[in-house]
Design an enzyme around this catalytic site. Structure first.
Site, PDB file in Angstrom:
ATOM      1  N   HIS A  36     -18.422  18.712   0.440  1.00 45.92           N
ATOM      2  CA  HIS A  36     -19.834  18.665   0.853  1.00 45.92           C
ATOM      3  C   HIS A  36     -20.213  19.994   1.482  1.00 45.92           C
ATOM      4  O   HIS A  36     -19.466  20.538   2.287  1.00 45.92           O
ATOM      5  CB  HIS A  36     -20.072  17.536   1.860  1.00 45.92           C
ATOM      6  CG  HIS A  36     -20.135  16.188   1.209  1.00 45.92           C
ATOM      7  ND1 HIS A  36     -20.581  15.061   1.869  1.00 45.92           N
ATOM      8  CD2 HIS A  36     -19.817  15.777  -0.049  1.00 45.92           C
ATOM      9  CE1 HIS A  36     -20.552  14.027   1.040  1.00 45.92           C
ATOM     10  NE2 HIS A  36     -20.081  14.435  -0.118  1.00 45.92           N
TER      11      HIS A  36
ATOM     12  N   PRO B 177     -16.251   9.170  17.675  1.00 47.17           N
ATOM     13  CA  PRO B 177     -16.166   9.578  16.266  1.00 47.17           C
ATOM     14  C   PRO B 177     -17.349  10.388  15.742  1.00 47.17           C
ATOM     15  O   PRO B 177     -17.285  10.887  14.616  1.00 47.17           O
ATOM     16  CB  PRO B 177     -16.065   8.240  15.522  1.00 47.17           C
ATOM     17  CG  PRO B 177     -16.645   7.235  16.440  1.00 47.17           C
ATOM     18  CD  PRO B 177     -16.380   7.715  17.820  1.00 47.17           C
TER      19      PRO B 177
ATOM     20  N   LYS C  53     -14.023  14.318  14.348  1.00 46.18           N
ATOM     21  CA  LYS C  53     -12.995  15.274  14.784  1.00 46.18           C
ATOM     22  C   LYS C  53     -11.600  14.690  15.002  1.00 46.18           C
ATOM     23  O   LYS C  53     -10.623  15.437  15.041  1.00 46.18           O
ATOM     24  CB  LYS C  53     -13.447  15.944  16.103  1.00 46.18           C
ATOM     25  CG  LYS C  53     -14.488  17.016  15.903  1.00 46.18           C
ATOM     26  CD  LYS C  53     -13.891  18.270  15.283  1.00 46.18           C
ATOM     27  CE  LYS C  53     -14.934  19.161  14.688  1.00 46.18           C
ATOM     28  NZ  LYS C  53     -14.965  19.227  13.233  1.00 46.18           N
TER      29      LYS C  53
ATOM     30  N   TYR D 188     -18.699  21.601  13.338  1.00 44.17           N
ATOM     31  CA  TYR D 188     -18.472  20.460  12.442  1.00 44.17           C
ATOM     32  C   TYR D 188     -17.520  20.847  11.317  1.00 44.17           C
ATOM     33  O   TYR D 188     -16.567  20.115  11.021  1.00 44.17           O
ATOM     34  CB  TYR D 188     -19.803  19.973  11.867  1.00 44.17           C
ATOM     35  CG  TYR D 188     -19.729  18.618  11.192  1.00 44.17           C
ATOM     36  CD1 TYR D 188     -20.314  17.499  11.776  1.00 44.17           C
ATOM     37  CD2 TYR D 188     -19.087  18.448   9.972  1.00 44.17           C
ATOM     38  CE1 TYR D 188     -20.258  16.255  11.163  1.00 44.17           C
ATOM     39  CE2 TYR D 188     -19.009  17.214   9.356  1.00 44.17           C
ATOM     40  CZ  TYR D 188     -19.603  16.122   9.954  1.00 44.17           C
ATOM     41  OH  TYR D 188     -19.534  14.893   9.343  1.00 44.17           O
TER      42      TYR D 188
HETATM   43  P1  FAD Z   1      -2.540   7.213  14.968  1.00 43.16           P
HETATM   44  O1  FAD Z   1      -3.168   7.262  13.653  1.00 43.16           O
HETATM   45  O2  FAD Z   1      -3.026   6.192  15.951  1.00 43.16           O
HETATM   46  O3  FAD Z   1      -0.975   6.997  14.731  1.00 43.16           O
HETATM   47  C1  FAD Z   1      -0.102   6.686  15.793  1.00 43.16           C
HETATM   48  C2  FAD Z   1       1.000   5.802  15.258  1.00 43.16           C
HETATM   49  O4  FAD Z   1       1.939   5.555  16.294  1.00 43.16           O
HETATM   50  C3  FAD Z   1       0.477   4.447  14.803  1.00 43.16           C
HETATM   51  O5  FAD Z   1       0.845   4.209  13.458  1.00 43.16           O
HETATM   52  C4  FAD Z   1       1.120   3.472  15.768  1.00 43.16           C
HETATM   53  O6  FAD Z   1       1.392   2.230  15.170  1.00 43.16           O
HETATM   54  C5  FAD Z   1       2.388   4.217  16.173  1.00 43.16           C
HETATM   55  N1  FAD Z   1       2.945   3.748  17.435  1.00 43.16           N
HETATM   56  C6  FAD Z   1       2.272   3.281  18.524  1.00 43.16           C
HETATM   57  N2  FAD Z   1       3.135   2.885  19.472  1.00 43.16           N
HETATM   58  C7  FAD Z   1       4.376   3.120  18.979  1.00 43.16           C
HETATM   59  C8  FAD Z   1       5.689   2.891  19.503  1.00 43.16           C
HETATM   60  N3  FAD Z   1       5.875   2.318  20.710  1.00 43.16           N
HETATM   61  N4  FAD Z   1       6.756   3.245  18.739  1.00 43.16           N
HETATM   62  C9  FAD Z   1       6.567   3.781  17.503  1.00 43.16           C
HETATM   63  N5  FAD Z   1       5.350   4.000  16.963  1.00 43.16           N
HETATM   64  C10 FAD Z   1       4.273   3.672  17.700  1.00 43.16           C
HETATM   65  N6  FAD Z   1     -11.650   9.637  13.529  1.00 43.16           N
HETATM   66  C11 FAD Z   1     -12.597  10.231  12.837  1.00 43.16           C
HETATM   67  O7  FAD Z   1     -12.595  11.471  12.779  1.00 43.16           O
HETATM   68  N7  FAD Z   1     -13.555   9.482  12.173  1.00 43.16           N
HETATM   69  C12 FAD Z   1     -13.538   8.110  12.193  1.00 43.16           C
HETATM   70  O8  FAD Z   1     -14.379   7.458  11.579  1.00 43.16           O
HETATM   71  C13 FAD Z   1     -12.556   7.462  12.919  1.00 43.16           C
HETATM   72  N8  FAD Z   1     -12.510   6.114  12.982  1.00 43.16           N
HETATM   73  C14 FAD Z   1     -11.536   5.530  13.735  1.00 43.16           C
HETATM   74  C15 FAD Z   1     -11.459   4.142  13.844  1.00 43.16           C
HETATM   75  C16 FAD Z   1     -10.489   3.528  14.638  1.00 43.16           C
HETATM   76  C17 FAD Z   1     -10.433   2.013  14.758  1.00 43.16           C
HETATM   77  C18 FAD Z   1      -9.553   4.326  15.346  1.00 43.16           C
HETATM   78  C19 FAD Z   1      -8.497   3.702  16.240  1.00 43.16           C
HETATM   79  C20 FAD Z   1      -9.621   5.708  15.213  1.00 43.16           C
HETATM   80  C21 FAD Z   1     -10.595   6.321  14.430  1.00 43.16           C
HETATM   81  N9  FAD Z   1     -10.668   7.703  14.291  1.00 43.16           N
HETATM   82  C22 FAD Z   1     -11.618   8.276  13.588  1.00 43.16           C
HETATM   83  C23 FAD Z   1      -9.702   8.568  14.914  1.00 43.16           C
HETATM   84  C24 FAD Z   1      -8.596   8.969  13.934  1.00 43.16           C
HETATM   85  O9  FAD Z   1      -8.317   7.909  13.068  1.00 43.16           O
HETATM   86  C25 FAD Z   1      -7.405   9.341  14.785  1.00 43.16           C
HETATM   87  O10 FAD Z   1      -7.785  10.460  15.552  1.00 43.16           O
HETATM   88  C26 FAD Z   1      -6.146   9.640  13.979  1.00 43.16           C
HETATM   89  O11 FAD Z   1      -5.643   8.464  13.397  1.00 43.16           O
HETATM   90  C27 FAD Z   1      -5.098  10.246  14.892  1.00 43.16           C
HETATM   91  O12 FAD Z   1      -3.862  10.265  14.261  1.00 43.16           O
HETATM   92  P2  FAD Z   1      -2.525  10.085  15.101  1.00 43.16           P
HETATM   93  O13 FAD Z   1      -1.416  10.182  14.105  1.00 43.16           O
HETATM   94  O14 FAD Z   1      -2.557  10.967  16.278  1.00 43.16           O
HETATM   95  O15 FAD Z   1      -2.606   8.611  15.709  1.00 43.16           O
HETATM   96  C1  DHB Z   2     -17.045   9.058   9.065  1.00 44.33           C
HETATM   97  C2  DHB Z   2     -16.793   8.838  10.375  1.00 44.33           C
HETATM   98  C3  DHB Z   2     -17.354   9.672  11.313  1.00 44.33           C
HETATM   99  O1  DHB Z   2     -17.108   9.483  12.599  1.00 44.33           O
HETATM  100  C4  DHB Z   2     -18.161  10.710  10.955  1.00 44.33           C
HETATM  101  O2  DHB Z   2     -18.716  11.488  11.904  1.00 44.33           O
HETATM  102  C5  DHB Z   2     -18.410  10.940   9.635  1.00 44.33           C
HETATM  103  C6  DHB Z   2     -17.832  10.097   8.681  1.00 44.33           C
HETATM  104  C7  DHB Z   2     -16.445   8.158   8.049  1.00 44.33           C
HETATM  105  O3  DHB Z   2     -15.719   7.236   8.429  1.00 44.33           O
HETATM  106  O4  DHB Z   2     -16.732   8.336   6.867  1.00 44.33           O
END
Ligand code: FAD
Ligand code: DHB
Length: 390
Positions: free
Chosen positions: A72, A294, A298, A383
């Site tokens: 995009h 969100p 980021k 962004y």
């Molecule tokens: P995570 O993806 O949370 O991975 C951490 C992992 O550690 C998980 O799989 C968990 O099960 C594991 N874990 C936890 N405890 C333990 C333990 N005791 N032992 C072993 N493993 C463990 N970001 C955006 O930019 N846009 C979005 O639309 C967006 N929507 C989101 C919706 C939700 C519901 C959530 C929770 C987050 C969202 N985010 C979004 C944020 C984005 O998904 C996260 O920033 C991203 O997943 C971060 O990755 P991570 O690997 O740091 O953490």
């Molecule tokens: C999506 C989520 C966001 O938080 C955003 O700013 C843009 C897109 C998405 O889930 O597609």
């Protein structure tokens, strides 16, 4: 069992770290509480910034992204009666990609599986030990209930906001900052072609709405709702009516297409930062150290930026050179605070509080961002994402 880096969490931060470490010739073991299928199917982020895409491509993870992702040029910002396109490519030379976190996760798992990466799924009782020595370890019970100890040179806490790693940094040295917002997002995934070519971020007196997408046949939408909203109170009809009103169905000939809703959830919104991101031989990355609301897309990108810094720092550390490891926390936190500010700013500009004074300030800010090249470029630069190492 012995490895060089014990990684807690098989989300995008943990799996990408194991991939980047392998490219540096460093071995790792990953432990994860959930099943492989559960981690791969969680519907979360959808937008990849330029530097995330550059990194995935450079490390052999770009094939499906290039075939199935959608580049995009920018986004639309709108408020009642007006819709403006911000062209990031024109403003900054950088762009963003629509490619879901589910797909990034699948690509990571496929690459790590092909390389023979050891990942323990469905573990219990994860615990961290001896972090202030040069022989830390992680213990857990595996899926069969057997107790396992992984001895390592370093531990990477990639276990998200609820994992045990952050709290393994002693409270005497840990500092935390938090902002809880007085609203949440109700998010849906729907089997319907997007009604727009690029994402629409909409300010509306009833509350914020976002039209995003996953593919040419799947759309993603969010609406601002009060905290503690129950999904039971939001019928399909109520969701589509709110989206149509807030996104401007019927204005200037634009219409919102609807379709079957396949996933729905309510997401609370908060900003959170814990410092330092390193304590002894423990290194935090991704949601384990910070959460952003969100609105600026980021969260996932920040997790990728952390591990892009962390992998070379750990590779140098296991070979006896500690300078990158020593500077990891300070360097990573510069970007973390920039993204924390940007996500707070986008959130504050677009979500209604019910206060008429706030509404006038928000509309003034939106008009400035959409009419001044300097205003537009500031949003675009943040962004589309600053270069890794910013
Ligand atoms: P995570 O993806 O949370 O991975 C951490 C992992 O550690 C998980 O799989 C968990 O099960 C594991 N874990 C936890 N405890 C333990 C333990 N005791 N032992 C072993 N493993 C463990 N970001 C955006 O930019 N846009 C979005 O639309 C967006 N929507 C989101 C919706 C939700 C519901 C959530 C929770 C987050 C969202 N985010 C979004 C944020 C984005 O998904 C996260 O920033 C991203 O997943 C971060 O990755 P991570 O690997 O740091 O953490
Ligand atoms: C999506 C989520 C966001 O938080 C955003 O700013 C843009 C897109 C998405 O889930 O597609």
């Amino acid at each position: 069992m012995r490895t060089q880096v014990a990684i807690i969490g098989a989300g995008p931060a943990g799996m990408l770290l194991s991939h980047l470490l392998a490219a540096e010739g460093v071995g790792s073991v990953v432990v994860e509480t959930r099943s492989e299928e559960y981690v791969a199917s969680r519907i979360r982020a959808g937008i990849l910034e330029q530097s995330t895409v550059d990194l995935l491509r450079a490390t052999g993870l770009g094939e499906r992204l290039d075939a199935e992702g959608h580049r995009h040029r920018g986004i639309y910002l709108q408020w009642p009666g007006e819709r403006h396109h911000l062209d990031f490519v024109d403003l900054t030379g950088r762009s963003v990609w629509v490619y879901g976190q589910t797909e990034v996760q699948k690509d990571l798992v496929a690459a790590r599986t092909a390389a023979g990466q050891q990942v323990y799924y469905e573990v219990g009782d994860t615990a961290l030990h001896d972090l202030e020595t040069d022989h830390p370890s992680v213990t857990f019970t595996d899926a069969s209930g057997a107790e396992v100890r992984v001895r390592a040179d370093a531990v990477a806490g990639c276990d998200g906001s609820f994992g045990p790693s952050r709290c393994a940094v002693p409270s005497s040295v840990r500092q935390q900052w938090e902002r809880v917002y007085p609203y949440s997002w109700l998010g849906i995934l729907a089997d319907v072609a997007p009604s727009t070519d690029e994402l629409i971020y909409a300010w509306h007196p009833d509350g914020f709405a976002l039209h995003s997408m996953r593919s040419s046949s799947v759309s993603r939408f969010y609406v601002q709702v009060p905290n503690d909203t129950s999904l039971d109170d939001w019928s399909d009809d109520r969701i589509w009516t709110a989206l149509a009103d807030r996104l401007g169905h019927g204005q200037d000939g634009w219409s919102l297409e609807t379709g079957p809703i396949t996933d729905r959830s309510v997401l609370p919104m908060r900003s959170f930062v814990a410092t330092p991101m390193r304590h002894g031989r423990l290194f935090l990355a991704g949601d384990a150290a910070h959460i952003v609301p969100p609105t600026g897309a980021k969260g996932l990108n920040l997790a990728v930026a952390d591990v892009a810094l962390l992998a070379p720092a750990l590779a140098a550390l296991v070979r006896g050179s500690s300078s990158l490891a020593d500077s990891y926390s300070d360097t990573a936190l510069r970007r973390v605070w920039r993204c924390t500010h940007f996500s707070w700013w986008m959130t504050s500009m677009l979500h209604t509080s019910g206060d008429p004074f706030d509404a006038e300030l928000q509309l003034s800010q939106l008009r400035w961002v959409c009419s001044s090249r300097a205003g537009a470029a500031g949003l675009a630069e943040n962004y589309a994402g600053l270069p890794i190492g910013f």
